[in-house]
Design an enzyme around this catalytic site. Structure first.
Site, PDB file in Angstrom:
ATOM      1  N   GLU A   1      -3.956  33.548 -10.234  1.00 25.54           N
ATOM      2  CA  GLU A   1      -4.912  32.663  -9.569  1.00 25.54           C
ATOM      3  C   GLU A   1      -6.326  32.919 -10.055  1.00 25.54           C
ATOM      4  OE1 GLU A   1      -3.715  30.280  -8.023  1.00 25.54           O
ATOM      5  OE2 GLU A   1      -1.678  31.073  -7.886  1.00 25.54           O
TER       6      GLU A   1
ATOM      7  N   PRO B   1       2.362   4.895   1.212  1.00 27.24           N
ATOM      8  CA  PRO B   1       2.819   5.313   2.550  1.00 27.24           C
ATOM      9  C   PRO B   1       1.699   5.960   3.346  1.00 27.24           C
ATOM     10  CG  PRO B   1       4.398   5.974   0.859  1.00 27.24           C
ATOM     11  CD  PRO B   1       3.198   5.468   0.134  1.00 27.24           C
TER      12      PRO B   1
ATOM     13  N   GLY C   1       0.815  -1.206   0.000  1.00 25.00           N
ATOM     14  CA  GLY C   1       0.000   0.000   0.000  1.00 25.00           C
ATOM     15  C   GLY C   1       0.844   1.249   0.000  1.00 25.00           C
TER      16      GLY C   1
ATOM     17  N   THR D   1       1.861  -0.821   9.007  1.00 30.10           N
ATOM     18  CA  THR D   1       2.514  -1.132  10.279  1.00 30.10           C
ATOM     19  C   THR D   1       1.510  -1.166  11.423  1.00 30.10           C
ATOM     20  OG1 THR D   1       4.525  -0.070   9.452  1.00 30.10           O
ATOM     21  CG2 THR D   1       4.393  -0.473  11.809  1.00 30.10           C
TER      22      THR D   1
END
Length: 677
Positions: free
Chosen positions: A457, A236, A234, A241
């Site tokens: 923008e 990060p 998978g 874990t």
């Protein structure tokens, strides 16, 4: 649950983790004994005189016999060998610097067979006699008791003190090949499957392993065999874990944890030895689980290294392959590994029999994000009106680690504002900060730079709003955030798992909007569009080479689709298309970008007045929402304008410094008046 024997071994003090008080006490005792030996040896040193000189001392009354020197009242007679003896005592030798008599120890040899009567007569004439207790304390026993025994005790204590250090030094020097796998203890911070959210399918697959370890007969009844290895794959931050820690919390078996990098050392053969030792530990504690994090550090594809084939990493991988499924099979040892680079792993490692099952831990969907947010929200205080479903819908593409960071950043923002609970405003600001970076209001931009950024923008914003297949506009700002001076942010309304051609073409048009607006309104272009150009080029090249969205090149993949060079595999590999095809690819990529640029120019030119209004609103308010842009385009003005920006507060320390400077500058002027120019 841990093995009680292993737990006892872990909790038993061995001198490695803390201060060795026992050894320090032994060392102090040894030093004290050594000091006493030196003191006694110093005291026993005496002036050597002959028998004639001793008689002269007695006749001249120089032997110390007064009560002030009680230890010297009696002379000592020490037997040396047969009739040979030694007389020991103290005599007066003048006066010291402080006026007190100076006392000196002496010793004199005497043979009692020849001088017994004479010696007795000399002593009786002066009233002297020998101490009885010293007459038998002689020989080698006295020498051993006074000198060798304390030294022996000293060496023994030093050996006891340094024994643990010698053992540990031996472990450090000779245990390169020992495994660094740690037996996880989950007594205090125990993680279970309740703490893992958003990866329900992955939890179901690994739950079978926990269930098998608890009741193996349930699966063996039908002839099933539990997978020997599970590879969790998978991106990060998706919780690989954490899922492994949850397995450790749920399983009632020993759980060893190690990183892939712990196998690789500068000494050749160490990694392979550690692999063998790790499986040996697992066999002793069978059944057990072994978790290898970042296994790509040791399991990379063989035969593609820049150096020779017989390197340390390949030896380690070979040992791992043999231990997982070789002639000597390890029953009851289950391997769980995690990686975010499954493409670089060796095929022999991924085959059934080694890693029988690959569990994909993907990015969470909207329901998974809501569950993850609720798990992390239990640790913080939220306001009553906070709805995690709204936050989950506004965080598409966020991983579990990013969502945890959103909650933590929101808590820090609320604490900075002295709030009692986290509100929606802090959660929104934390979401923007995690994805796009923190606002840099302290960055001093000139009016010229602000104007250029505002038009840039505004060009992105109007295209976001007008184009049909783009994500909805979320916010436009000219406040520097992260590395950018301004930003037009969009958020998808739902999770996206595929890319459609119309949407990609509209994304190219939006990317060109900033540069087009600069060219139309400022009659110049700047370097601020470099990120837009990079993104547009990457999208166009993927459309042509990977996704088959080019009519000129068709449904063919050009290149292997892997952007990252893996070791030396892709350095000298020839590309799978000709030079003429490469020219067609470049021409097609340029055509897509040029067409997007032309569409952006036409749209912005058509809505020139609206772009100017959006830019003016940005210069006035600095940040406006997507709804404000919609009001400007639809109605020509904002119905509910945002509040005007306020300058960032000056810290108290800086205020004090400025006040001191102003005060000192005023005091320097006479009478407090301004000095003439």
């Amino acid at each position: 649950m841990e093995n009680p024997e292993n737990k006892e071994k872990q909790t038993k003090p061995n001198g490695e983790g803390g201060f060795n008080w026992k050894g320090m006490i032994l060392l102090l005792v040894a030093l004290g004994l050594f000091g006493l030996v030196l003191l006694e040896f110093t005291k026993s040193s005496a002036e050597q005189i002959n028998y004639k000189e001793f008689k002269e001392l007695v006749e001249n009354d120089q032997i110390v016999v007064d009560d002030e020197h009680e230890p010297a009242r009696f002379l000592s007679l020490i037997r040396k060998n047969g009739s040979e003896h030694e007389i020991r005592g103290y005599r007066q030798d003048g006066v010291g610097e402080d006026g007190a008599p100076k006392i000196v120890a002496f010793k004199a040899p005497v043979d009692l067979d020849f001088s017994r009567d004479e010696l007795q007569g000399v002593l009786e004439s002066k009233g002297l006699e020998f101490a009885k207790q010293d007459t038998e304390n002689t020989g080698l026993g006295m020498m051993f008791m006074s000198f060798y025994l304390p030294i022996f005790i000293l060496l023994l204590l030093l050996f006891l003190f340094f024994r643990n250090q010698l053992k540990n030094a031996g472990k450090g020097a000779m245990s390169f090949g020992k495994s660094k796998a740690k037996l996880m203890t989950m007594e205090k911070n125990k993680v279970t499957f309740k703490d893992v959210a958003g990866v329900e399918e992955a939890k179901d697959e690994v739950w079978e392993i926990v269930e098998y370890l608890r009741d193996p007969k349930k699966f063996q009844r039908l002839g099933g065999v539990i997978p020997k290895g599970v590879l969790m794959v998978g991106s990060p931050g998706t919780g690989k874990t954490l899922l492994a820690r949850a397995i450790a919390g749920e399983a009632d078996v020993p759980f060893f944890s190690i990183s892939g990098s712990d196998f690789v050392e500068m000494f050749v053969g160490v990694g392979a030895s550690r692999v063998r030792d790790m499986f040996e530990q697992g066999k002793k504690n069978s059944p057990c689980l072994i978790f290898i994090d970042e296994i790509d550090a040791v399991g990379r594809h063989r035969g593609h290294g820049l150096g020779g084939g017989h390197d340390e990493r390949e030896q380690t991988l070979n040992a791992l392959l043999v231990e997982m499924d070789g002639f000597d099979k390890q029953d009851g040892v289950i391997i769980i590994a995690a990686t975010n680079r499954p493409d670089v792993l060796d095929p022999a490692l991924l085959r059934p029999g080694r890693f029988d099952r690959q569990v994909t831990v993907a990015l969470p969907d909207v329901n998974g994000r809501e569950e993850i947010l609720k798990v992390h929200a239990k640790k913080v205080k939220l306001a009553a009106d906070v709805d995690m479903s709204v936050v989950a819908r506004g965080t598409p593409g966020y991983s579990g680690a990013e969502l945890a960071n959103v909650i933590n950043e929101a808590a820090l923002l609320a604490a900075r504002k002295n709030l009692k609970a986290i509100t929606n405003a802090e959660l929104e600001e934390a979401r923007d900060k995690v994805r796009w970076g923190k606002e840099r209001r302290s960055l001093a931009l000139s009016e010229k730079d602000k104007k250029k950024t505002a038009y840039h923008e505004a060009g992105h914003a109007i295209l976001f709003y007008l184009l049909e297949h783009t994500d909805p506009l979320h916010k436009v700002t000219i406040i520097p955030r992260g590395p950018a001076l301004g930003m037009a942010m969009s958020l998808p309304t739902e999770d996206q798992f595929t890319h459609m051609k119309r949407g990609l073409l509209d994304d190219l048009v939006v990317a060109m909007g900033g540069r087009v607006a600069e060219e139309i309104f400022l009659d110049d272009v700047g370097s601020g569009a470099s990120g837009d150009i990079r993104m547009a080029t990457r999208i166009a090249r993927s459309m042509v080479c990977e996704w088959g969205m080019s009519d000129a090149l068709g449904m063919v993949e050009y290149g292997d689709g892997d952007e990252q060079v893996f070791l030396a595999r892709d350095i000298n590999t020839p590309r799978n298309y000709s030079e003429a095809t490469a020219q067609k690819i470049d021409a097609e990529v340029k055509r897509l970008v040029d067409e997007a640029y032309k569409r952006a120019t036409d749209i912005i030119t058509e809505h020139r007045e609206k772009v100017e209004q959006i830019a003016e609103a940005l210069l006035e308010y600095e940040t406006i929402d997507g709804s404000h842009v919609g009001d400007i385009i639809e109605h020509g003005e904002m119905k509910n304008p945002p509040s005007r920006p306020t300058p960032p507060p000056v810290p108290k320390e800086e205020k004090k410094v400025e006040e001191k400077k102003e005060k000192s500058s005023d005091e320097d002027l006479p009478g407090g008046e301004l000095a003439p120019a």
